[in-house]
Design a protein around this motif. Structure first.
Motif, short mmCIF file in Angstrom:
data_model
loop_
_atom_site.label_atom_id
_atom_site.label_comp_id
_atom_site.label_asym_id
_atom_site.label_seq_id
_atom_site.Cartn_x
_atom_site.Cartn_y
_atom_site.Cartn_z
N TRP A 165 -10.37 -16.60 10.44
CA TRP A 165 -9.23 -17.47 10.69
C TRP A 165 -9.63 -18.83 11.26
N ARG A 216 -4.15 -23.65 10.36
CA ARG A 216 -3.06 -22.81 10.87
C ARG A 216 -1.74 -23.21 10.25
N TYR A 242 -2.06 -15.62 13.47
CA TYR A 242 -3.01 -16.25 12.56
C TYR A 242 -4.38 -15.56 12.61
#
Length: 287
Positions: free
Chosen positions: A63, A68, A57
């Motif tokens: 991120w 997620r 991820y």
């Protein structure tokens, strides 16, 4: 109380002890401090197709601001492949896998056979007895062949022999002894259905000596396995989920951060037993 009754009570207590000690070890693993964060890829729970190529991820720009994608189904499938088929050994040590899997598969079958044998105490039509008999033969054959092959491999392979400790030989020999005494008892001495009926109903009388020896060794093995290296059937789940695949981000205010803070506040007090890790003695410092 007769010897037969003592052995019967012991084997029943040992079976209960096996599950109790296994649960105790699982509880211990589940409450251990956070690990060293190995984060070894590929991680099967990575969603968005990333698990297939070992992605993360963290490939996403910023991120930490995005939700997620976690694939629990793929994670479950992967751990089941490892638990049921010893996948990593098959991929990396194919030659050793055949013997190891034969032994492990045989043990799985024997556990199932034990449950079927327990059911047969109260319900035993002819067709069911035949099924239980076939399952038992397959289980004994697979596990015995696997143990013998593993023992031969560890003795004959110079690399494996170098790293095999006396305790590991003891584990294989103990398991093999239980299997051989059980097979001999079944084939030449007493029906496992009759013995199971007597043991599980605490009505055992006049059991042959070899059957008593087998049951006593089986009880010892039940209690020994959860306390020994062979308890990896418990540790494997935590090894994968809490060490190899635990790549949860350590963000401010997260549960990961709290676990690290707790670990820092309560450091583990362990030491290495290797000679190079110990303080030098007066004699070694002269050299």
């Amino acid at each position: 109380m007769t010897v037969d009754m003592l052995v019967s009570v012991f084997i029943l207590l040992a079976m209960f002890g096996f599950f109790a000690l296994s649960l105790r070890k699982a509880y211990k693993f589940a409450h251990m401090q956070i690990h060293a964060r190995l984060d070894l890829y590929p991680v099967p729970k990575e969603g968005g197709g990333r698990a297939a190529y070992g992605g993360s991820y963290m490939e996403e720009p910023e991120w930490w601001t995005k939700p997620r994608k976690i694939d629990r189904v793929n994670e479950a499938v992967d751990i089941m492949k490892e638990m049921l088929f010893i996948k990593k050994l098959f991929v990396h040590q194919r030659v050793l896998w055949w013997a190891s899997y034969s032994m492990h598969l045989g043990i799985y079958v024997m556990l199932g056979w034990s449950v079927l044998l327990l059911v047969s105490v109260a319900w035993h039509p002819d067709w069911y007895v035949l099924v239980v008999t076939v399952v038992g033969v397959v289980g004994f054959a697979l596990s015995t062949v696997g143990c013998v092959l593993l023992l031969v491999r560890r003795v004959s392979d110079r690399v494996l022999a170098k790293y095999t400790t006396p305790l590991e030989y003891f584990n294989i020999v103990l398991l093999l002894t239980v299997l051989l005494t059980g097979a001999y008892s079944w084939l030449f001495v007493a029906s496992p259905f009759a013995v199971a009926a007597q043991v599980f109903t605490l009505s055992a009388t006049d059991l042959p000596p070899i059957v008593l020896v087998h049951l006593a060794l089986l009880g010892i093995m039940f209690l020994y396995i959860p306390l020994s290296k062979m308890s990896h059937y418990v540790g494997k789940f935590f090894c994968f989920h809490k060490v190899l695949w635990d790549n949860d981000p350590n963000l401010p205010g997260s549960s990961v951060e709290r676990r690290f803070e707790d670990a820092a506040a309560h450091p583990a007090h362990t030491g290495w037993s290797a000679a190079k890790q110990q303080a030098p003695t007066s004699e070694s410092s002269k050299g």
